[in-house]
Design a protein around this motif. Structure first.
Motif, short mmCIF file in Angstrom:
data_model
loop_
_atom_site.label_atom_id
_atom_site.label_comp_id
_atom_site.label_asym_id
_atom_site.label_seq_id
_atom_site.Cartn_x
_atom_site.Cartn_y
_atom_site.Cartn_z
N LYS A 1 0.85 -1.15 -0.06
CA LYS A 1 -0.07 -0.02 -0.04
C LYS A 1 0.90 1.40 0.06
N ARG A 2 0.59 2.16 -0.72
CA ARG A 2 1.53 3.22 -0.82
C ARG A 2 1.35 4.06 0.36
N VAL A 3 2.51 4.91 0.33
CA VAL A 3 2.48 5.69 2.06
C VAL A 3 1.15 6.73 1.87
N ASN A 4 0.92 7.26 0.75
CA ASN A 4 -0.08 8.16 0.54
C ASN A 4 -0.68 8.03 -0.99
N ASP A 5 -1.86 9.05 -1.21
CA ASP A 5 -2.36 8.75 -2.38
C ASP A 5 -1.98 9.76 -3.29
N ASP A 6 -0.92 10.65 -3.02
CA ASP A 6 -0.51 11.61 -3.96
C ASP A 6 0.16 11.13 -5.32
N SER A 7 0.54 9.69 -5.46
CA SER A 7 0.98 9.19 -6.60
C SER A 7 -0.49 8.75 -7.40
N CYS A 8 -1.52 8.79 -7.01
CA CYS A 8 -2.50 7.90 -7.36
C CYS A 8 -3.93 8.91 -7.21
N ARG A 9 -3.80 10.16 -7.56
CA ARG A 9 -4.77 11.15 -7.69
C ARG A 9 -5.87 11.17 -8.46
N GLY A 10 -5.45 10.26 -9.70
CA GLY A 10 -6.53 10.27 -10.73
C GLY A 10 -7.51 9.33 -10.28
N ARG A 11 -7.38 8.55 -9.43
CA ARG A 11 -8.40 7.87 -8.96
C ARG A 11 -9.80 8.50 -8.28
N GLN A 12 -9.52 9.65 -7.87
CA GLN A 12 -10.52 10.62 -7.61
C GLN A 12 -11.44 10.79 -8.45
N ASP A 13 -11.14 10.72 -9.98
CA ASP A 13 -12.16 10.59 -11.10
C ASP A 13 -12.35 9.47 -11.54
N ASP A 14 -12.00 8.48 -11.09
CA ASP A 14 -12.37 6.98 -11.30
C ASP A 14 -13.91 6.82 -11.09
N SER A 15 -14.73 6.26 -11.93
CA SER A 15 -16.27 6.03 -11.65
C SER A 15 -16.23 4.90 -10.76
N GLN A 16 -15.42 4.06 -10.40
CA GLN A 16 -15.54 2.93 -9.64
C GLN A 16 -15.08 3.34 -8.17
N ALA A 17 -14.54 4.52 -8.06
CA ALA A 17 -13.90 4.83 -6.77
C ALA A 17 -14.89 5.72 -6.04
N SER A 18 -15.67 4.72 -5.14
CA SER A 18 -16.61 5.49 -4.05
C SER A 18 -15.92 5.62 -2.93
N PHE A 19 -15.73 6.85 -2.16
CA PHE A 19 -14.82 7.05 -0.87
C PHE A 19 -16.11 7.14 0.22
N CYS A 20 -15.33 6.30 1.23
CA CYS A 20 -16.19 6.42 2.39
C CYS A 20 -15.75 7.95 3.14
N LYS A 21 -16.99 7.87 4.03
CA LYS A 21 -16.72 9.33 4.89
C LYS A 21 -15.58 9.08 5.80
N ALA A 22 -14.65 9.79 5.89
CA ALA A 22 -13.46 10.00 6.74
C ALA A 22 -13.76 9.73 8.06
N GLY A 23 -14.90 9.97 8.75
CA GLY A 23 -15.08 9.97 10.07
C GLY A 23 -15.48 8.57 10.43
N GLU A 24 -15.80 7.77 9.52
CA GLU A 24 -16.49 6.52 9.76
C GLU A 24 -15.57 5.22 9.81
N ALA A 25 -14.32 5.72 9.73
CA ALA A 25 -13.25 4.56 9.41
C ALA A 25 -13.04 3.59 10.56
N ASN A 26 -13.62 4.21 11.94
CA ASN A 26 -13.46 3.20 12.95
C ASN A 26 -14.79 2.95 13.58
N ASP A 27 -15.77 3.26 12.93
CA ASP A 27 -17.21 2.97 13.20
C ASP A 27 -17.53 1.68 12.78
N VAL A 28 -17.27 0.48 13.31
CA VAL A 28 -17.11 -0.94 13.07
C VAL A 28 -18.03 -1.74 13.65
N TRP A 29 -18.40 -1.56 14.85
CA TRP A 29 -19.15 -2.67 15.58
C TRP A 29 -20.60 -3.11 15.12
#
Length: 616
Positions: free
Chosen positions: A356-384
């Protein structure tokens, strides 16, 4: 090889006599002297007692007769404690939230029936889960890695089903674990050597690992010698007792499955994740399972996949699968890995490794990828009990192309006491660098006191340790030793979620609600620590249920350390009086005027149809 448990009767009688003479300060030494051990440790401890006489070197400030007699006196002593009876013999391996009969009433699609399904209040057992006849204390580490007493988990099915893969062999009255696996029949060590040619396993960069579909956890068992701590999981399924074998070997493991619910770990928790023929359809459901691994994988971390469909062109005949099917399967994995910003580092034989890359700087293009739906940042630890989604967990923001998203970690062991990036970055409200350092100092002091109360803590007698309310991980850090590991639990009702901090210290942990049963087999842990747990759960659920669950997962002659307000501990002690535990209240190490006390307990040895043994 033959296992010869220690003779009980004579040793028990002499232990009781010693107890009367020496007093409770020698309580835990004596337990070692008469435990039903698979390794005959008792004799050496008894000799130590004889050599040193009655002086147990207990710190004089640790008074076993608590000075808060007023609170104790408020309890109605005329009211006899409730006595809990043994459960029927059929419950010796009962796992309440993974009960096989209940599981079969749920849909099989997406492994829903293998997920947690806990009993209702009416279905809960209110009895003590017994140990099987002949149960003995497991061997000490590292011998336990290779041998497990047959009586402790008497299931031979895997010795036949996995015979050619060298998972497990039955020899006399023990199981032997040669270290093999489906993908590494020649042994986990050689397999790990292959991985180490690509992944920096030996220098402390990789400290924590996640093994999905772990079998008997030989991968995790052999990583231990390289100072890598693996969290292994597998479902309770047709491979009877695979997780139970892992825990009997002294390897961290839980019952779990990748189905529809998120894994009970925080984001960016592991340096490495691993699947060795784990039968998880990684390319299915728009890569949902791989995206869940990405959530818990640290930036810069590694994912290892060995077995189908890797290198399908050379292996499809051996696997007896159509090459077209395997080609599509691998291509889906490759596409999802690219979407996740993973770089393929290695593919040889049946092993592939992505980083896994150390950050997404090298793959910024995925922001425009129709398959890339991003989760809400604050929900990453809301798992139970939260459903998995097909969204991608975003990287934390960075200010330069070389910056590690979420913060760079020190190699282990420096990582253990370095200030975790989540604290430096202020992402844990109310926890500063100063409070973190104060917490570390406090737990070093507490653990030092525990070791004076219970000298077995450093002896190797306690391998599997559970911290039921782990806070910042200070208890586990202060205990750190090659002889033991700690499962750090973050109660889902805790005021602050600090499990991510614990993971950044190079420790392992899990979210859990103690109003429900833990995802493990009976007799999993040698030592349980409960700091402030019963205060936290006051009026949340029945304390009897929590204590009965503690009894279920504690080994016979295992120990418990409670640390809480004295009025809470008095109530806890009253319940334990009916649970075949021996207990004693101890003052806080700072003296009798501190309202926080320590309650130490030891579970008596008893098995199905047998009598108990007690030192009181």
């Amino acid at each position: 090889m033959a296992l010869k448990p220690n003779s009980a009767d004579g040793r028990t009688r002499s232990a009781i006599q010693i107890f009367i003479v020496f007093g409770l300060c020698c309580f835990f030494y004596i337990l070692g002297a008469w435990q039903r051990s698979g390794f005959g440790k008792g004799d050496s401890i008894a000799l130590e007692l004889a050599k040193h006489g009655t002086d147990c070197n207990i710190d004089p400030s640790l008074n076993f007769e608590t000075h808060h007699a007023g609170e104790v006196g408020n309890v109605d002593e005329s009211e006899k404690p409730k006595s809990f009876e043994p459960c029927p013999a059929l419950y010796v391996d009962y796992t309440p939230c993974q009960d096989q009969k209940r599981a079969m009433t749920f849909p099989r699609d997406n492994m829903v029936y293998r997920e947690r399904h806990c009993p209702s209040e009416e279905e809960k057992l209110h009895c003590l889960v017994p140990a099987p006849k002949g149960y003995v204390t497991p061997f000490p580490w590292p011998k336990s890695r290779d041998y497990v007493p047959y009586a402790n988990a008497p299931y031979k099915a895997l010795t036949v089903e996995k015979a050619i893969q060298n998972w497990i062999q039955y020899e006399g009255n023990v199981f032997r674990f040669p270290g093999g696996g489906t993908q590494f029949p020649q042994g986990a060590d050689k397999y790990i050597d292959q991985l180490a040619s690509v992944i920096p396993i030996t220098n402390g960069t990789v400290r924590t690992a996640l093994d999905t579909g772990c079998g008997v956890a030989s991968w995790g068992a052999y990583l231990w010698s390289r100072n890598v701590l693996a969290m292994s999981f597998a479902p309770r399924d047709s491979h009877e007792a695979q997780v139970q074998f892992a825990l009997e070997r002294g390897v961290p493991a839980i019952i779990g499955v990748l189905g529809t619910i998120k894994m009970p770990y925080p984001s960016r928790a592991f340096d490495m994740a691993h699947c060795s023929r784990c039968l998880i359809p990684w390319g299915a459901k728009d890569g949902m399972y791989l995206k869940e691994v990405d959530r818990v994988l640290r930036p810069g971390g590694y994912w290892v996949l060995s077995g189908p469909p890797i290198n399908w062109r050379n292996n499809y005949k051996a696997w007896q699968r159509p090459k077209e099917e395997l080609e599509v399967e691998q291509q889906k994995i490759e596409d999802i890995a690219k979407l996740l910003c993973w770089e393929k580092k290695h593919e040889k034989g049946e092993i592939a490794i992505w980083q896994k890359r150390v950050n997404d700087d090298s793959c910024r293009g995925r922001q425009d990828d129709s398959q890339a739906s991003f989760c809400k940042a604050g929900e990453a630890n809301d798992v139970w009990y939260k459903k998995m989604d097909v969204c991608v967990t975003p990287y934390p923001d960075v200010s330069s192309p070389d910056e590690v998203a979420g913060g760079e970690l020190e190699p282990f062991p420096e990582r253990l006491y370095a200030v975790p990036p989540r604290i430096v970055g202020g992402s844990v409200p109310g926890v500063s660098v100063e409070t973190y350092q104060e917490d570390n100092h406090k737990w070093k002091k507490h653990v030092s006191a525990y070791k004076k109360i219970n000298r077995l803590i450093d002896s190797g007698r306690y391998r599997n340790i559970l911290d039921m309310n782990a806070g910042l991980g200070g208890f586990a850090a202060a205990l750190d030793s090659p002889k033991l590991w700690v499962m750090n639990v973050m109660p889902t009702i805790a005021e602050k979620d600090t499990l991510g901090v614990i993971s950044e210290r190079g420790l392992i942990g899990i979210y859990h609600d103690w109003c429900e049963a833990f995802s493990t087999y009976p007799r999993t842990y040698d030592l349980i620590h409960a700091h402030g747990l019963f205060s936290l759960y006051k009026d949340k659920c029945n304390p009897e249920d929590i204590l009965l669950e503690m009894d279920r997962i504690l080994r016979p002659e295992g120990a418990v350390i409670f640390r809480d307000e004295v009025d809470i501990l008095v109530k806890v002690n009253k319940i334990t009086a009916g649970m075949r535990w021996d207990t004693k209240m101890v003052d806080h190490e700072d003296g009798p005027l501190v309202p926080e006390k320590i309650l130490v307990a030891v579970k008596q040895y008893w098995v199905v149809g047998g009598n108990t043994t007690s030192v009181q």
